[in-house]
Design an enzyme around this catalytic site. Structure first.
Site, PDB file in Angstrom:
ATOM      1  N   LYS A   1       0.840  -1.208   0.000  1.00 65.06           N
ATOM      2  CA  LYS A   1       0.000   0.000   0.000  1.00 65.06           C
ATOM      3  C   LYS A   1       0.868   1.248   0.000  1.00 65.06           C
ATOM      4  O   LYS A   1       2.084   1.147  -0.123  1.00 65.06           O
ATOM      5  CB  LYS A   1      -0.983  -0.014   1.172  1.00 65.06           C
TER       6      LYS A   1
ATOM      7  N   TYR B   1       5.311 -12.709   7.475  1.00 69.73           N
ATOM      8  CA  TYR B   1       5.873 -12.745   8.825  1.00 69.73           C
ATOM      9  C   TYR B   1       6.993 -13.775   8.992  1.00 69.73           C
ATOM     10  O   TYR B   1       7.706 -13.774   9.990  1.00 69.73           O
ATOM     11  CB  TYR B   1       4.777 -13.149   9.835  1.00 69.73           C
TER      12      TYR B   1
ATOM     13  N   HIS C   1      -3.603 -10.713  16.018  1.00 72.69           N
ATOM     14  CA  HIS C   1      -3.981  -9.863  14.868  1.00 72.69           C
ATOM     15  C   HIS C   1      -5.479  -9.587  14.933  1.00 72.69           C
ATOM     16  O   HIS C   1      -6.228 -10.387  15.510  1.00 72.69           O
ATOM     17  CB  HIS C   1      -3.641 -10.592  13.555  1.00 72.69           C
ATOM     18  N   GLY C   2      -5.924  -8.498  14.334  1.00 73.14           N
ATOM     19  CA  GLY C   2      -7.355  -8.233  14.199  1.00 73.14           C
ATOM     20  C   GLY C   2      -7.985  -9.322  13.326  1.00 73.14           C
ATOM     21  O   GLY C   2      -7.292  -9.917  12.496  1.00 73.14           O
ATOM     22  N   ASP C   3      -9.298  -9.553  13.504  1.00 71.74           N
ATOM     23  CA  ASP C   3      -9.907 -10.659  12.745  1.00 71.74           C
ATOM     24  C   ASP C   3     -10.361 -10.225  11.340  1.00 71.74           C
ATOM     25  O   ASP C   3     -11.150 -10.892  10.693  1.00 71.74           O
ATOM     26  CB  ASP C   3     -11.076 -11.265  13.536  1.00 71.74           C
ATOM     27  N   ASP C   4      -9.824  -9.074  10.889  1.00 72.56           N
ATOM     28  CA  ASP C   4     -10.258  -8.525   9.595  1.00 72.56           C
ATOM     29  C   ASP C   4      -9.418  -9.031   8.429  1.00 72.56           C
ATOM     30  O   ASP C   4      -9.547  -8.564   7.324  1.00 72.56           O
ATOM     31  CB  ASP C   4     -10.183  -6.988   9.637  1.00 72.56           C
TER      32      ASP C   4
ATOM     33  N   GLN D   1      -4.931  -9.852   2.583  1.00 70.01           N
ATOM     34  CA  GLN D   1      -4.092 -10.373   3.666  1.00 70.01           C
ATOM     35  C   GLN D   1      -4.314 -11.857   3.962  1.00 70.01           C
ATOM     36  O   GLN D   1      -3.602 -12.429   4.780  1.00 70.01           O
ATOM     37  CB  GLN D   1      -4.364  -9.561   4.934  1.00 70.01           C
TER      38      GLN D   1
ATOM     39  N   ILE E   1     -13.362   2.516  12.837  1.00 70.79           N
ATOM     40  CA  ILE E   1     -12.073   3.192  12.747  1.00 70.79           C
ATOM     41  C   ILE E   1     -11.115   2.288  11.961  1.00 70.79           C
ATOM     42  O   ILE E   1     -11.103   1.086  12.136  1.00 70.79           O
ATOM     43  CB  ILE E   1     -11.482   3.538  14.145  1.00 70.79           C
TER      44      ILE E   1
ATOM     45  N   ASP F   1       6.179  22.838 -27.929  1.00 71.91           N
ATOM     46  CA  ASP F   1       7.085  22.387 -26.863  1.00 71.91           C
ATOM     47  C   ASP F   1       8.510  22.841 -27.175  1.00 71.91           C
ATOM     48  O   ASP F   1       9.379  22.042 -27.499  1.00 71.91           O
ATOM     49  CB  ASP F   1       6.988  20.846 -26.783  1.00 71.91           C
TER      50      ASP F   1
END
Ligand code: SPV
Ligand code: MG
Length: 432
Positions: free
Chosen positions: A44, A75, A89-92, A98, A125, A204
Site C-alpha cells: 500500500k 511474517y 492480529h485483528g480478525d479482519d 491479507q 475506525i 514544446d
C-alpha cells in the site's frame, strides 16, 4: 513469560491498534514487528512517517516490550527468529489481500505449536478512514517534496504519470485498481513540458515560460498530495537554472529533469528530424553543479537527462555522459530513445549497471512502450514515466465529440461519449 508477536505498520495510530496491544499484553511479553517503509510500500502507500519515527511511537506504548523491524509483508522470517507462543492480529484479515499472509502465519506457528489469536476488529475506525481524512486536509510543500526520495529508497520501481492540470492531477492522485489482490496506483506525477505546452496550445520549445509552468504546478498541487517530478527542458541558462531550482523547491516539487541540449529546444521524439544541438559535457556539468549548490533542502533531486541516443551520438557517449553527470552531482539519470524497439535502451541499461558510481535510472517509454514494468525493474530501471498519456487520450475524445456536434447540429449523438451531467456535477467534492 510467553512470547507474543504483533505486526504493525502504523503511522496513524488509533484505538484499534491500542486494543490489539492491550489484548496481546495479557498473553505475555509483546514484541511488535514494525513493517519497514519498503514492506509497507510493497502492498500500500508509503507511510506518512518514516520507520524511525514510527518506531519511537510504538516503543512508547504501554504493553510493548520490544520493537523489531519486519522487512517483508510476510511474517515468516521474524516468526522463525522469535518462535512466539502467540501471534495476535485483528480478525479482519480472513478475506482479501491479507488472507495469504494469514495462512502462512498459521503454517509457521504449527512448527512449534504456536497459536494465532484473532481480536474482533474495532468498528468505525481504520487507517484507511484516517488516511482519507488526512488526504482531505492536504499536505505541505516540505512533506510532499521529501516523499519522492523516500519512495525511491522504499520501492524497487517508481511509477510516474503525467499531469497537466488539476483534473489530470486528480486522476493520477486517486486512481486505484486491484490486480491479483494488490492495490496499484501511481507513485508520483510528471509535469511534462510537452503536455503543459500543448494543453496551452503552444509548441514544446520552451515558449511557455517558467512562471506559467509553475502556475500549472500550483493548480495541480492545490488538489493533490503526491510528489512531482518537473520537466525543466534544458534548464535554460546556468544563471537562470539556479532560480528555477529554488522556485520548484519552494512549491514542494521533489525533482527536476534537465536535458543536455542547448539552443532552441525541440521535442526529443523528433530526434535528428529537426535541428537540435547537444550541450558540451563541461557546460552541462556546470549546470548540474550550480543547481545542486542552489537547492535549499537535502531532499530535492536533480535528474540529468542524456540525449545521446536521441541525437545518434552513440552508446559510448551516453555512458561517458552518465559518469560525468553523476560526478557533477546528478541524483539520477534519465536515458531517452525515440525507437519503438527497446533494444537500444536495454543495451544502455546493461552497461549502466556496471558503472561504479551509479544512481537511480529513469526511462520514459513513450515510443518503446511494449516493455512491462516488471521487465524494467529486472533491467535495473528505478523510475518509469508515462509522460503524455492523459493529454493524448483526452484530445481524440474531445475532437470526436466536437465533430459529432458539428455533423449532427446537436449534442444528442455524443451523449454516450460523455460522462453524464450528474456524474460531472458529483465528480469534484464540494460542487453541490
Ligand atoms: C515531456 O514529456 O515533455 C518530455 C518527454 O520531455 S518527451 O516528450 O518524450 O521528450
Ligand atoms: Mg519535455
Amino acid at each position: 513469560m510467553k512470547k507474543v508477536y504483533v505486526t504493525m505498520a502504523v503511522d496513524l495510530i488509533h484505538n484499534g491498534h491500542i486494543n490489539i496491544i492491550k489484548e496481546a499484553a495479557k498473553l505475555g511479553e509483546v514484541t511488535v514487528g514494525l513493517l519497514t517503509d519498503s514492506a509497507v510500500a510493497s502492498y500500500k502507500r508509503l507511510p506518512l512517517m518514516p520507520y524511525e519515527n514510527r518506531k519511537l511511537i510504538i516503543e512508547a506504548i504501554k504493553g510493548v516490550s520490544k520493537v523489531i523491524p519486519q522487512s517483508t509483508h510476510e511474517y515468516t522470517d521474524n516468526l522463525n527468529l522469535l518462535k512466539p507462543e502467540y501471534v495476535v492480529h485483528g480478525d479482519d484479515w480472513k478475506e482479501g489481500v491479507q488472507k495469504r499472509i494469514r495462512d502462512k502465519v498459521i503454517e509457521s506457528l504449527r512448527n512449534w505449536g504456536g497459536e494465532l489469536i484473532e481480536i474482533p476488529y474495532t468498528k468505525d475506525i481504520s487507517s484507511s478512514i484516517i488516511d482519507k481524512h488526512v488526504k482531505d486536509i492536504g499536505t505541505t510543500p516540505n512533506m510532499r517534496l521529501s516523499l519522492f526520495k523516500r519512495l525511491l529508497a522504499a520501492k524497487k520501481l517508481i511509477r510516474l504519470n503525467e499531469a497537466h492540470n488539476g483534473l489530470s492531477g486528480l486522476i493520477t492522485e486517486k486512481t486505484k485498481v486491484s490486480v491479483d489482490g494488490k492495490e496499484e496506483e501511481f507513485d508520483a506525477m510528471w509535469s511534462s513540458s510537452l503536455t503543459d505546452s500543448t494543453a496551452k496550445g503552444k509548441p514544446d520549445i520552451e515558449a511557455v515560460d517558467l512562471t506559467s509552468r509553475l502556475n500549472t504546478v500550483n493548480d495541480i498541487f492545490e488538489v493533490t498530495t503526491k510528489p512531482m517530478v518537473f520537466d525543466a527542458d534544458t534548464g535554460g541558462k546556468i544563471e537562470h537554472f539556479s532560480f528555477t531550482v529554488k522556485s520548484l523547491e519552494r512549491l514542494g516539487v521533489s525533482a527536476v529533469v534537465i536535458e543536455d541540449k542547448i539552443g532552441l529546444k525541440k521535442n526529443s521524439l523528433f530526434g535528428n528530424d529537426v535541428k537540435q544541438i547537444q550541450d558540451s559535457i563541461e557546460n552541462f556539468k556546470n549546470k548540474i553543479s550550480e543547481g545542486k549548490k542552489s537547492q535549499v533542502t537535502d531532499d530535492f533531486m536533480i535528474i540529468a537527462r542524456i540525449e545521446s541516443l536521441i541525437l545518434e551520438a552513440g552508446m559510448d557517449d551516453a555512458l561517458l555522459r552518465s559518469k560525468e553527470y553523476i560526478s557533477a552531482g546528478a541524483d539520477a539519470i534519465m536515458i531517452h530513445s525515440k525507437h519503438k524497439d527497446p533494444d537500444e535502451i536495454f543495451a544502455f541499461c546493461k552497461k549502466y549497471k556496471l558503472l561504479d558510481n551509479g544512481v537511480p535510472l529513469m526511462v520514459v517509454p513513450s515510443s518503446f512502450n511494449s516493455v512491462s514494468e516488471d521487465e524494467w525493474q529486472e533491467r535495473g530501471v528505478n523510475i518509469v514515466c508515462y509522460a503524455n498519456h492523459m493529454l493524448r487520450s483526452a484530445y481524440p475524445a474531445m475532437l470526436d465529440v466536437a465533430k459529432s456536434i458539428l455533423i449532427n447540429k446537436r449534442s444528442f449523438e455524443s451523449n454516450d461519449k460523455c460522462i453524464s451531467i450528474n456524474e460531472i456535477l458529483n465528480l469534484i467534492p464540494g460542487t453541490k
